[in-house]
Write a protein that holds these residues in place. Structure first.
Motif, PDB file in Angstrom:
ATOM      1  N   GLU B 141       0.782  -1.200   0.132  1.00  0.00           N
ATOM      2  CA  GLU B 141       0.118  -0.057  -0.070  1.00  0.00           C
ATOM      3  C   GLU B 141       0.758   1.229   0.007  1.00  0.00           C
ATOM      4  O   GLU B 141       0.262   2.184  -0.609  1.00  0.00           O
ATOM      5  CB  GLU B 141      -1.368  -0.249   1.195  1.00  0.00           C
ATOM      6  CG  GLU B 141      -2.036  -0.805   1.010  1.00  0.00           C
ATOM      7  CD  GLU B 141      -3.056  -0.510  -0.196  1.00  0.00           C
ATOM      8  OE1 GLU B 141      -2.546  -0.146  -1.139  1.00  0.00           O
ATOM      9  OE2 GLU B 141      -4.068  -0.217   0.174  1.00  0.00           O
ATOM     10  N   LEU B 145      -0.042   3.714  -2.939  1.00  0.00           N
ATOM     11  CA  LEU B 145      -0.364   5.232  -2.616  1.00  0.00           C
ATOM     12  C   LEU B 145       0.530   6.100  -3.501  1.00  0.00           C
ATOM     13  O   LEU B 145       0.115   7.005  -3.981  1.00  0.00           O
ATOM     14  CB  LEU B 145      -0.579   5.151  -1.363  1.00  0.00           C
ATOM     15  CG  LEU B 145      -1.862   4.636  -0.776  1.00  0.00           C
ATOM     16  CD1 LEU B 145      -1.565   4.754   1.001  1.00  0.00           C
ATOM     17  CD2 LEU B 145      -3.041   5.393  -1.110  1.00  0.00           C
ATOM     18  N   TYR B 148       0.180   6.104  -7.013  1.00  0.00           N
ATOM     19  CA  TYR B 148      -0.945   7.004  -7.540  1.00  0.00           C
ATOM     20  C   TYR B 148      -0.644   8.202  -7.556  1.00  0.00           C
ATOM     21  O   TYR B 148      -1.009   8.909  -8.764  1.00  0.00           O
ATOM     22  CB  TYR B 148      -2.246   6.676  -6.556  1.00  0.00           C
ATOM     23  CG  TYR B 148      -2.634   5.163  -6.445  1.00  0.00           C
ATOM     24  CD1 TYR B 148      -2.538   4.257  -7.389  1.00  0.00           C
ATOM     25  CD2 TYR B 148      -3.254   4.912  -5.132  1.00  0.00           C
ATOM     26  CE1 TYR B 148      -2.844   2.983  -6.936  1.00  0.00           C
ATOM     27  CE2 TYR B 148      -3.322   3.788  -4.933  1.00  0.00           C
ATOM     28  CZ  TYR B 148      -3.302   2.754  -5.748  1.00  0.00           C
ATOM     29  OH  TYR B 148      -3.451   1.316  -5.364  1.00  0.00           O
ATOM     30  N   VAL B 149      -0.169   8.897  -6.573  1.00  0.00           N
ATOM     31  CA  VAL B 149       0.268  10.257  -6.785  1.00  0.00           C
ATOM     32  C   VAL B 149       1.497  10.598  -8.101  1.00  0.00           C
ATOM     33  O   VAL B 149       0.939  11.704  -8.607  1.00  0.00           O
ATOM     34  CB  VAL B 149       1.031  10.888  -5.521  1.00  0.00           C
ATOM     35  CG1 VAL B 149       1.365  12.154  -5.718  1.00  0.00           C
ATOM     36  CG2 VAL B 149      -0.002  10.442  -4.095  1.00  0.00           C
ATOM     37  N   SER B 152      -0.587  10.764 -11.192  1.00  0.00           N
ATOM     38  CA  SER B 152      -1.253  12.016 -11.377  1.00  0.00           C
ATOM     39  C   SER B 152      -0.584  13.118 -11.609  1.00  0.00           C
ATOM     40  O   SER B 152      -1.284  14.115 -12.172  1.00  0.00           O
ATOM     41  CB  SER B 152      -2.175  12.084  -9.867  1.00  0.00           C
ATOM     42  OG  SER B 152      -1.546  12.633  -9.120  1.00  0.00           O
ATOM     43  N   ARG B 157      -5.012  16.451 -18.110  1.00  0.00           N
ATOM     44  CA  ARG B 157      -6.123  15.974 -17.045  1.00  0.00           C
ATOM     45  C   ARG B 157      -6.295  14.707 -17.161  1.00  0.00           C
ATOM     46  O   ARG B 157      -6.652  14.027 -16.086  1.00  0.00           O
ATOM     47  CB  ARG B 157      -7.305  16.848 -17.534  1.00  0.00           C
ATOM     48  CG  ARG B 157      -8.102  16.553 -18.775  1.00  0.00           C
ATOM     49  CD  ARG B 157      -9.142  17.498 -18.522  1.00  0.00           C
ATOM     50  NE  ARG B 157      -9.904  17.296 -20.102  1.00  0.00           N
ATOM     51  CZ  ARG B 157     -11.143  17.853 -20.593  1.00  0.00           C
ATOM     52  NH1 ARG B 157     -11.490  18.680 -19.640  1.00  0.00           N
ATOM     53  NH2 ARG B 157     -11.483  17.512 -21.655  1.00  0.00           N
ATOM     54  N   ARG B 158      -5.985  13.797 -18.231  1.00  0.00           N
ATOM     55  CA  ARG B 158      -6.263  12.457 -18.184  1.00  0.00           C
ATOM     56  C   ARG B 158      -5.445  11.793 -17.138  1.00  0.00           C
ATOM     57  O   ARG B 158      -5.573  10.451 -17.000  1.00  0.00           O
ATOM     58  CB  ARG B 158      -5.990  11.777 -19.676  1.00  0.00           C
ATOM     59  CG  ARG B 158      -7.024  12.499 -20.594  1.00  0.00           C
ATOM     60  CD  ARG B 158      -6.977  11.645 -21.917  1.00  0.00           C
ATOM     61  NE  ARG B 158      -7.691  10.310 -21.673  1.00  0.00           N
ATOM     62  CZ  ARG B 158      -7.976   9.664 -22.562  1.00  0.00           C
ATOM     63  NH1 ARG B 158      -7.974   9.964 -23.515  1.00  0.00           N
ATOM     64  NH2 ARG B 158      -8.519   8.430 -22.246  1.00  0.00           N
ATOM     65  N   LEU B 160      -5.021  12.557 -14.213  1.00  0.00           N
ATOM     66  CA  LEU B 160      -5.898  12.299 -12.933  1.00  0.00           C
ATOM     67  C   LEU B 160      -6.874  11.085 -12.961  1.00  0.00           C
ATOM     68  O   LEU B 160      -7.013  10.498 -12.139  1.00  0.00           O
ATOM     69  CB  LEU B 160      -6.641  13.741 -12.898  1.00  0.00           C
ATOM     70  CG  LEU B 160      -5.890  15.038 -12.858  1.00  0.00           C
ATOM     71  CD1 LEU B 160      -6.710  16.225 -12.873  1.00  0.00           C
ATOM     72  CD2 LEU B 160      -4.983  15.004 -11.359  1.00  0.00           C
ATOM     73  N   THR B 161      -7.556  11.023 -14.141  1.00  0.00           N
ATOM     74  CA  THR B 161      -8.279   9.882 -14.262  1.00  0.00           C
ATOM     75  C   THR B 161      -7.687   8.598 -14.158  1.00  0.00           C
ATOM     76  O   THR B 161      -8.112   7.610 -13.819  1.00  0.00           O
ATOM     77  CB  THR B 161      -9.418  10.085 -15.484  1.00  0.00           C
ATOM     78  OG1 THR B 161      -8.608  10.622 -16.586  1.00  0.00           O
ATOM     79  CG2 THR B 161     -10.529  11.037 -15.325  1.00  0.00           C
ATOM     80  N   ALA B 163      -5.042   7.947 -12.911  1.00  0.00           N
ATOM     81  CA  ALA B 163      -4.436   7.653 -11.336  1.00  0.00           C
ATOM     82  C   ALA B 163      -5.632   7.260 -10.568  1.00  0.00           C
ATOM     83  O   ALA B 163      -5.515   6.524  -9.756  1.00  0.00           O
ATOM     84  CB  ALA B 163      -4.013   8.889 -10.884  1.00  0.00           C
ATOM     85  N   LEU B 164      -6.951   7.808 -10.826  1.00  0.00           N
ATOM     86  CA  LEU B 164      -7.996   7.519  -9.983  1.00  0.00           C
ATOM     87  C   LEU B 164      -8.527   6.250 -10.456  1.00  0.00           C
ATOM     88  O   LEU B 164      -8.904   5.052  -9.464  1.00  0.00           O
ATOM     89  CB  LEU B 164      -9.224   8.386 -10.231  1.00  0.00           C
ATOM     90  CG  LEU B 164     -10.388   8.034  -9.339  1.00  0.00           C
ATOM     91  CD1 LEU B 164     -10.113   8.589  -7.775  1.00  0.00           C
ATOM     92  CD2 LEU B 164     -11.470   8.897  -9.600  1.00  0.00           C
ATOM     93  N   LEU B 167      -6.266   3.856  -8.885  1.00  0.00           N
ATOM     94  CA  LEU B 167      -6.275   3.655  -7.504  1.00  0.00           C
ATOM     95  C   LEU B 167      -7.552   2.853  -6.937  1.00  0.00           C
ATOM     96  O   LEU B 167      -7.504   1.826  -6.143  1.00  0.00           O
ATOM     97  CB  LEU B 167      -6.827   5.270  -6.772  1.00  0.00           C
ATOM     98  CG  LEU B 167      -6.782   5.405  -5.431  1.00  0.00           C
ATOM     99  CD1 LEU B 167      -6.206   6.677  -5.002  1.00  0.00           C
ATOM    100  CD2 LEU B 167      -8.285   5.130  -5.266  1.00  0.00           C
ATOM    101  N   VAL B 168      -8.420   2.906  -7.713  1.00  0.00           N
ATOM    102  CA  VAL B 168      -9.702   1.918  -7.563  1.00  0.00           C
ATOM    103  C   VAL B 168      -9.505   0.822  -7.737  1.00  0.00           C
ATOM    104  O   VAL B 168      -9.709  -0.409  -6.637  1.00  0.00           O
ATOM    105  CB  VAL B 168     -11.005   2.419  -8.425  1.00  0.00           C
ATOM    106  CG1 VAL B 168     -12.061   1.416  -8.475  1.00  0.00           C
ATOM    107  CG2 VAL B 168     -11.451   3.828  -8.045  1.00  0.00           C
ATOM    108  N   THR B 171      -6.880  -0.569  -5.197  1.00  0.00           N
ATOM    109  CA  THR B 171      -7.285  -0.746  -3.811  1.00  0.00           C
ATOM    110  C   THR B 171      -8.236  -2.224  -3.647  1.00  0.00           C
ATOM    111  O   THR B 171      -7.908  -2.793  -2.656  1.00  0.00           O
ATOM    112  CB  THR B 171      -8.249   0.473  -3.446  1.00  0.00           C
ATOM    113  OG1 THR B 171      -7.304   1.611  -3.601  1.00  0.00           O
ATOM    114  CG2 THR B 171      -8.508   0.339  -1.805  1.00  0.00           C
TER     115      THR B 171
END
Lengths: 122, 494
Positions: B141, B145, B148-149, B152, B157-158, B160-161, B163-164, B167-168, B171
């Protein structure tokens, strides 16, 4: 009949784990709203905490603090493990929400479908 | 004196350095500090490798707590290979990062970037060094984590998506692993991997253990992007900053594969994993699908980083194929490719970083005739590409040679044909880049470009050089991989 009762009621905390886990998992998959997705993810992780806490319970055991007269103690290790896992899950949720804020600034929406549409157009 | 503490130092040095790096206000100081730390971890890794090679598996009781109760750090030859991959790539990528990431993100945030980088390094090294299942989850983790940062931070801007999305999925994967570890603890009352391997055979025939096995396998497969659980990977690699793409592509999924190896061979044991649960057949099926489908998909990509990302999923397939065979030769081939693919993909992504620095894009349609302006960069890309395809005298050839041999050893010749076909597909997608870069007329925009700075070219060529060196002189890598595989399969010295 007795077996069924035991399976449903005797293991009720495990049923709660399964219900929470599936609720969370479904929310992650099915909801286009990113904040709801993250809530789902958090519920999903929480269910695992309950799983760990359940296994620490020992029948007739008291809190794991040495005291007169107590013979059986609950297992403290899963509690400690889950404290760590809670911190991890907190950090994950905080980071995810921070990303959602940035996504909202960049796209003007937190709906996954709208984001896809904008990405396709670009 | 110090040598006894090497396993702990391997993790503690980058861990303690991360908050220190955060306190350095001057970005140049932060970079110099992170650079020094990554070179120190490489030095520690080499010393540790020599020590383990000389005197066998190193065990370290953290905080001097006796082993089954306290956390154990345990370094065997399989861990040594991973430590060397992670720290070598880290040490080469760091000097590159200053010019590259300094161009892509705000100077004010650079010390945050280097802090995340050090945490990421900590997480990866921790996973590899630890001998405790729950500790492994925590390090996983930490690395996830921070990755992911790092992803991002990409421009646009892509990122960001992407990374999210990672992340999902990441996790969910990590939580699956946590469930698996919980169920194992429920049945055995221990978290120490060596202890687990002793106690599991006693109650291996229970449903709980089988469910634990399934959860761990699926969870880790998400983290290592095993087809069809790879959906997070193409976007993450494409939109991350150039340095991050190179570092993550070379190390993160490889560490995932290491976790898989650890659980299959050390914790559950080879007879349970491959005979009782038949995971080998499943792995080989998925790996074959990965190799074929993603190589095909890669041919049709216009963004070169995305193309390399799809090719990564295919190459993860090669590694998994070797592991799925569950023979010493197969696992050795998998581990050899683990190392070789790390240096190949690392160098290719670094070459793309050079192009991104000058051109601001890695789309094929923008790269017409770019080889005239950036000959060294493109030469690096071509050399790396040849290695990816598996041309003799490159590291990629050694991997494929071992893999084909391992496959033929057990008589699965259709798989050897599959490897050949996908290599041809690799030739096609690398050729598309070569054709655009070398045989197209450069446009007005391209003619103004100059070659990438030496700060970027030297690390890139260093990695290419490593690649060529191990293509001719493969003994070091195959030796370590062979010993690692022997330890995992249980034929080597414990």
């Amino acid at each position: 009949m007795h077996d069924v009762m035991h399976g449903v009621l005797g293991l009720y905390n495990y049923w709660i784990v399964i219900i929470l886990m599936m609720t969370g998992f479904y929310t992650v998959i099915a909801r286009p709203n990113l904040v709801k997705k993250i809530i789902g993810l958090f519920i999903f992780q929480t269910s695992v905490f309950i799983l760990f806490i359940s296994m620490a319970k020992i029948e007739g055991g008291t809190a794991p603090i040495i005291s007169e007269g107590a013979r059986i103690y609950s297992n403290p290790l899963p509690h400690v493990l889950i404290l760590t896992a809670i911190v991890v899950s907190l950090a994950t949720t905080a980071l995810a929400l921070a990303l959602v804020i940035r996504i909202r600034e960049a796209y003007g929406t937190i709906n996954e479908d709208d984001i896809h549409v904008q990405d396709e157009e670009a | 004196m110090l040598s006894a503490h090497l396993p702990a130092l391997q993790v503690v040095v980058p861990l303690v350095s991360a908050p220190v790096c955060l306190l350095l206000r001057n970005p140049r100081h932060a970079w110099a500090f992170a650079l020094a730390v990554s070179w120190v971890t490489l030095a520690v890794a080499i010393n540790l490798a020599v020590q383990v090679h000389a005197s066998g598996t190193a065990s370290y009781a953290l905080g001097a707590w006796a082993v089954p109760w306290g956390i154990e750090y345990r370094v065997d030859m399989a861990s040594v290979l991973m430590i060397l991959i992670i720290t070598t790539i880290g040490a080469i990528v760091m000097p590159y990062s200053w010019r590259s990431i300094g161009h892509e993100i705000d100077k004010k945030h650079l010390q945050l970037f280097y802090t995340c980088y050090l945490l990421f390094l900590t997480g990866l090294l921790g996973i590899v060094v630890t001998g405790d299942a729950f500790n492994l989850f925590v390090f996983l983790e930490i690395s996830s984590l921070s990755s992911y940062v790092l992803i991002s931070l990409g421009s646009g801007r892509r990122a960001l998506t992407a990374a999210l999305q990672y992340l999902v999925m990441g996790t969910i994967g990590a939580t699956f692993i946590l469930i698996g570890i919980g169920l194992l603890y429920m049945m055995t009352g221990t978290l120490n991997m060596a202890d687990l391997s002793q106690r599991l055979p006693v109650n291996a025939d229970s449903r709980t253990i089988r469910v634990a096995f399934a959860f761990v396998t699926v969870g880790v497969s998400i983290k290592l992007a095993l087809f069809p659980l790879h959906l997070w990977l193409p976007n993450a690699y494409t939109y991350a900053p150039s340095v991050v793409s190179a570092f993550i592509a070379a190390t993160a999924t490889k560490t995932g594969i290491y976790i898989l190896l650890r659980f299959f061979f050390t914790v559950f044991g080879i007879s349970f994993s491959f005979e009782a649960m038949h995971v080998g057949e499943i792995l080989m099926l998925l790996a074959s699908a990965a190799i074929l489908i993603t190589s095909l998909v890669a041919v049709f990509q216009d963004n070169v980083k995305r193309m390399l990302a799809y090719s990564s999923i295919g190459h993860i397939g090669y590694i998994i194929l070797g592991i799925g065979l569950a023979t010493t030769a197969g696992v050795t081939a998998g581990m050899v490719h683990l190392f070789n693919h790390a240096i190949i993909k690392g160098s290719l992504f670094l070459a793309m970083g050079c192009i991104f620095l000058r051109l601001g894009s890695v789309e094929l349609s923008d790269m017409h005739g770019i080889a005239r302006q950036m000959p060294w960069t493109m030469a690096a890309f071509v050399t790396g590409g040849l290695s990816l395809i598996g041309i003799p005298l490159t590291a990629g050839f050694i991997s494929k040679w071992y893999l084909v041999n391992a496959v033929l050893n057990v008589g699965y010749w259709p798989l050897a044909v599959l490897i050949l076909v996908s290599s041809l597909l690799g030739l096609i997608y690398i050729w598309r880049v070569v054709e655009t870069a070398y045989f197209q007329m450069p446009g007005y925009k391209i003619r103004k470009l100059s070659e990438a700075p030496a700060a970027l070219l030297v690390p890139t060529w260093l990695l290419i050089g490593t690649n060529l060196y191990f293509g001719v002189n493969a003994g070091l890598v195959t030796g370590i991989a062979g010993q690692g595989a022997a330890v995992l399969i249980g034929q080597g010295v414990p």
